[in-house]
Design an enzyme around this catalytic site. Structure first.
Site, PDB file in Angstrom:
ATOM      1  N   GLY A 193      17.495  50.871  19.917  1.00  0.00           N
ATOM      2  CA  GLY A 193      16.231  50.442  19.362  1.00  0.00           C
ATOM      3  C   GLY A 193      15.937  48.993  19.683  1.00  0.00           C
ATOM      4  N   ASN A 216      14.122  48.505   6.756  1.00  0.00           N
ATOM      5  CA  ASN A 216      15.466  49.066   6.696  1.00  0.00           C
ATOM      6  C   ASN A 216      16.185  48.754   5.392  1.00  0.00           C
ATOM      7  OD1 ASN A 216      15.184  46.466   8.194  1.00  0.00           O
ATOM      8  ND2 ASN A 216      17.396  46.398   7.966  1.00  0.00           N
ATOM      9  N   GLN A 223      13.330  53.262  11.320  1.00  0.00           N
ATOM     10  CA  GLN A 223      13.698  53.816  10.020  1.00  0.00           C
ATOM     11  C   GLN A 223      12.790  54.954   9.590  1.00  0.00           C
ATOM     12  OE1 GLN A 223      16.326  53.317   8.231  1.00  0.00           O
ATOM     13  NE2 GLN A 223      17.180  51.567   9.345  1.00  0.00           N
ATOM     14  N   GLY A 257      17.800  56.980  17.781  1.00  0.00           N
ATOM     15  CA  GLY A 257      18.546  58.195  17.519  1.00  0.00           C
ATOM     16  C   GLY A 257      19.529  58.122  16.374  1.00  0.00           C
ATOM     17  N   THR A 303      20.467  55.190  36.324  1.00  0.00           N
ATOM     18  CA  THR A 303      20.554  56.636  36.175  1.00  0.00           C
ATOM     19  C   THR A 303      20.595  57.008  34.697  1.00  0.00           C
ATOM     20  OG1 THR A 303      21.760  56.776  38.252  1.00  0.00           O
ATOM     21  CG2 THR A 303      21.907  58.674  36.779  1.00  0.00           C
ATOM     22  N   CYS A 362      27.348  37.895   5.291  1.00  0.00           N
ATOM     23  CA  CYS A 362      28.595  37.219   4.935  1.00  0.00           C
ATOM     24  C   CYS A 362      29.091  36.414   6.124  1.00  0.00           C
ATOM     25  CB  CYS A 362      29.652  38.238   4.513  1.00  0.00           C
ATOM     26  SG  CYS A 362      31.224  37.479   4.024  1.00  0.00           S
TER      27      CYS A 362
END
Length: 396
Positions: free
Chosen positions: A88, A171, A199, A220, A257, A344
């Site tokens: 993405g 998200n 999402q 995906g 490819t 974090c």
């Protein structure tokens, strides 16, 4: 589509048979066994290059075309408008960098909104830094939504060199942006419109015609396909600079490819989602989880994101529990696998940029926990999550 209320009937991945209850589907989803089954022959048997004219290229070429049609079918596009990518983030890069460079980067204006995925925000920053592109970042309200007026103000000098990127759904909070309304405004000012629907696809209906967007990202691993499989919808006639130069694959926009197995996996996942989004069943579980958490911790559970059902993804519940820090609560609840929006760094947790952009102070943002359900989530999973989180918070 999406009307089932019973437990899901499709085969459960072996990966979910043991371990904690998985409530982190917005991060990634398990691969559906039906997706694995469809893709496996293109790893083990049909190895040919789909561009080859001989017999070994025939089946891969057919499978690639079928997968392209399946992805197109999920979002109401034509197969020729689908470009396969490796992620993405790459699809977003192709859309934004491609559109801006094609328009003339130094004269272009890129408009994004503050709670976009880093793949969009960092691409925007890079275009400004490397190419001198003017970048405007739109604010959001306390629900995480972009206003019509904010976009209108940014587009006062709109032209055919303006590119607007508005994500379909966030998200972290699941907030669903009014993309169609914003796209109509952008088009009225001559702008090109991209939508990161990573999402949204597979969770709610997504139709490029209804949204009236020129570019749209599909991912995906957010809808039960493997990581590394994604696509960009490119409306016919939209000019983009390629993201990878070389051969003529993928309309010349992404040379190399094609990975037929991953394309087949993405196509199969798209077909399964189109057949049954399962939104009603999952939303009922999410709402039950929210209600029971609020009952177990009276007066302490705060929803982060829109309250209206139609403005939030059906699987997503982002809440803060007063007097806690999200990462500490999850550490005391090993029975579930979920996430926070905080970052974090060397043991120091920082507030989520998404919740910060929504106007939340550091305490509210650091209390956030994101619980995102999926295809195999059950009532028993909700029961476990309520017990685990309540126990992790009690007397704290």
């Amino acid at each position: 589509m999406g009307g089932r209320t019973s437990e899901v009937a499709c085969p459960r991945p072996p990966s979910l048979a043991t371990g904690p209850v998985y409530l982190d589907h917005n991060a990634t989803t398990p691969v559906d066994p039906r997706v694995t089954e469809a893709a496996l022959p293109y790893w083990t048997g049909f190895f040919g290059n789909p561009s080859s004219e001989h017999a070994y290229g025939g089946e891969p070429r057919r499978a690639l075309a079928a997968a392209r049609a399946q992805v197109a079918g999920l979002i109401g596009a034509r197969p020729a408008e689908i470009v396969f990518t490796g992620s993405g983030s790459e699809a977003n890069l192709l859309a934004l960098r491609g559109a801006v460079l094609a328009a003339g980067a130094r004269d272009a204006h890129l408009v994004v909104q503050a709670t976009e995925h880093p793949a969009v925000l960092e691409t925007a920053r890079a275009l400004g830094r490397l190419h001198g592109t003017r970048v405007t970042v739109l604010p959001v309200d306390h629900h995480g939504l972009v206003s019509h007026d904010a976009l209108a103000a940014a587009l006062r000098t709109g032209s055919d060199r303006t590119v607007v990127s508005i994500m379909a759904a966030n998200n972290e909070t699941g907030a669903i942006q009014p993309v169609a309304d914003l796209a109509a405004l952008a088009h009225s000012r001559g702008a090109l419109v991209h939508c990161d629907a990573a999402q949204a696809c597979g969770k709610i209906p997504v139709d490029v015609g209804e949204l009236d967007v020129d570019l749209l990202t599909v991912v995906g691993h957010k809808m039960y396909a493997p990581r590394g499989a994604a696509a960009l919808f490119v409306r016919e006639g939209v000019a983009l600079e390629p993201v990878v130069y070389g051969g003529g694959q993928e309309r010349g926009l992404r040379a190399g490819t094609e990975n037929v197995a991953l394309a087949v996996a993405l196509g199969t996942a798209a077909r399964l989602a189109a057949d049954d989004l399962d939104a009603g069943r999952i939303a009922a579980l999410r709402d039950d989880l929210h209600r029971r958490l609020a009952e177990a911790l009276p007066g302490r559970v705060r929803l982060n994101g829109p309250e209206a059902a139609g403005q939030r993804l059906p699987n997503t519940l982002n809440v803060g529990i007063d007097g806690t820090r999200g990462h500490e609560v999850l550490a005391r609840a090993p029975e579930i696998a979920a996430s926070t929006g905080s970052a974090c760094h060397s043991g120091v947790h920082e507030p989520s940029p998404v919740l910060t952009a929504m106007g939340f102070d550091a305490g509210r943002a650091l209390a956030a926990i994101r619980l995102s359900l999926g295809r195999w989530s059950t009532q028993a999973d909700v029961d476990t999550a309520v017990r685990a989180l309540a126990a992790a918070v009690v007397d704290r």
